[in-house]
Design a protein around this motif. Sequence first.
Motif, PDB file in Angstrom:
ATOM      1  N   ASN A  60      -0.340 -10.083   3.758  1.00 57.07           N
ATOM      2  CA  ASN A  60      -1.597  -9.758   4.008  1.00 57.07           C
ATOM      3  C   ASN A  60      -1.913  -9.944   5.486  1.00 57.07           C
ATOM      4  OD1 ASN A  60      -3.859  -8.670   1.836  1.00 57.07           O
ATOM      5  ND2 ASN A  60      -2.005 -10.028   0.908  1.00 57.07           N
ATOM      6  N   ASN A 124      -5.524  -5.227   3.797  1.00 57.65           N
ATOM      7  CA  ASN A 124      -6.680  -5.160   2.802  1.00 57.65           C
ATOM      8  C   ASN A 124      -7.998  -4.946   3.474  1.00 57.65           C
ATOM      9  OD1 ASN A 124      -7.826  -7.638   3.960  1.00 57.65           O
ATOM     10  ND2 ASN A 124      -6.340  -9.029   2.881  1.00 57.65           N
ATOM     11  N   LEU A 231      -7.259 -10.948  -0.415  1.00 53.76           N
ATOM     12  CA  LEU A 231      -5.761 -10.523  -0.480  1.00 53.76           C
ATOM     13  C   LEU A 231      -5.560  -9.563  -1.585  1.00 53.76           C
ATOM     14  CD1 LEU A 231      -4.337 -14.386  -0.298  1.00 53.76           C
ATOM     15  CD2 LEU A 231      -5.042 -12.588   1.600  1.00 53.76           C
ATOM     16  N   ASP A 232      -4.588  -8.522  -1.082  1.00 51.99           N
ATOM     17  CA  ASP A 232      -4.168  -7.700  -1.822  1.00 51.99           C
ATOM     18  C   ASP A 232      -5.222  -6.449  -2.281  1.00 51.99           C
ATOM     19  OD1 ASP A 232      -1.910  -9.120  -2.054  1.00 51.99           O
ATOM     20  OD2 ASP A 232      -2.437 -10.046  -3.881  1.00 51.99           O
TER      21      ASP A 232
END
Length: 233
Positions: A60, A124, A231-232
Motif C-alpha cells: 500500500n 487504497n 490497507l487494501d
Amino acid sequence: MTIDTTPATDDVNSADVATLFERLGEVWAELEEQLERVPVLSRLDDGTVTIDDYRRLLFNLRQQVVDGSPWISRAASNFDIDHFELRAAAIKHAEEEHRDYLMLERDYVAIGGSLEELRAGRKNIGSEALSGYMFHYADQPNPVGLLGAMFIIEGLGAKRAAGWAGRFQEVLGLADSQVHFMQYHQEADGAHTGDLEAILTSGLIDDVAADEIVRCAQVVARLYALQLEELDR
C-alpha cells in the motif's frame, strides 16, 4: 532538500517562528494519537503483527511513494522567481527521492512478494485522497503550504520509520535487507527535516504562509493516517 538561508533574528520574527513550531507541534501530537488507532501499527506495537501485515503495508505504501517525487517536481515548477530558494530546494528534493520506491520494491520482493503484482497494484482509499490532495496543492501558484506536508511526511520518516523497521525485525525476525526502505528514511528524512527547519526560520515565511503550512500539515496528517487505516481498500 538543501537551501541557503539566514535565520531570522529580530524579536517579532523569532516570536512568529516559535508560534509556527508550536502550531506544527500540535498537529504532530494529533497525528501521534491517530497512529495509535491504526490497526496494523497497533498489532506491531503489541507483537501480534504478521509477515502478511508487513507485506500489505509495503504494497500500500508503494502506490503512494511512487507519486512523491512527481508532486514535489510539480510544486517546484509553480514557484515564481520571487520564491527562487523554495523552487531550488524542491528541485533538489525531488531528485533525491525519485528512486525511493525502488528500495521499497526490493524489500517487498525480499519478503516473498511478487514484483509484478506490486507494480500492478492500485492506491487504497487514503492513498488516493493523499496523492490527489498533494497534486492539487502543488498545482497552485507558489504552493508554500506544502512545507507543512513535508513536515508530516519527512517527520514520519525521521521519527517513526526506523522504529517501525526495528519492531518488524524484532517480531518477525527480518533481516536488514528486508526493511531497508524504512531504515534508510531515518537518516535521509532526518536531514530533510533539518533543511525544512532552516527554511521555516529563514524569514521567508509570513503570517499567511504560516497559516497555509499549518493547514496543509493538518490535512496531510489526517490523510496519511487514513492511508494506513485503509490497507487494501
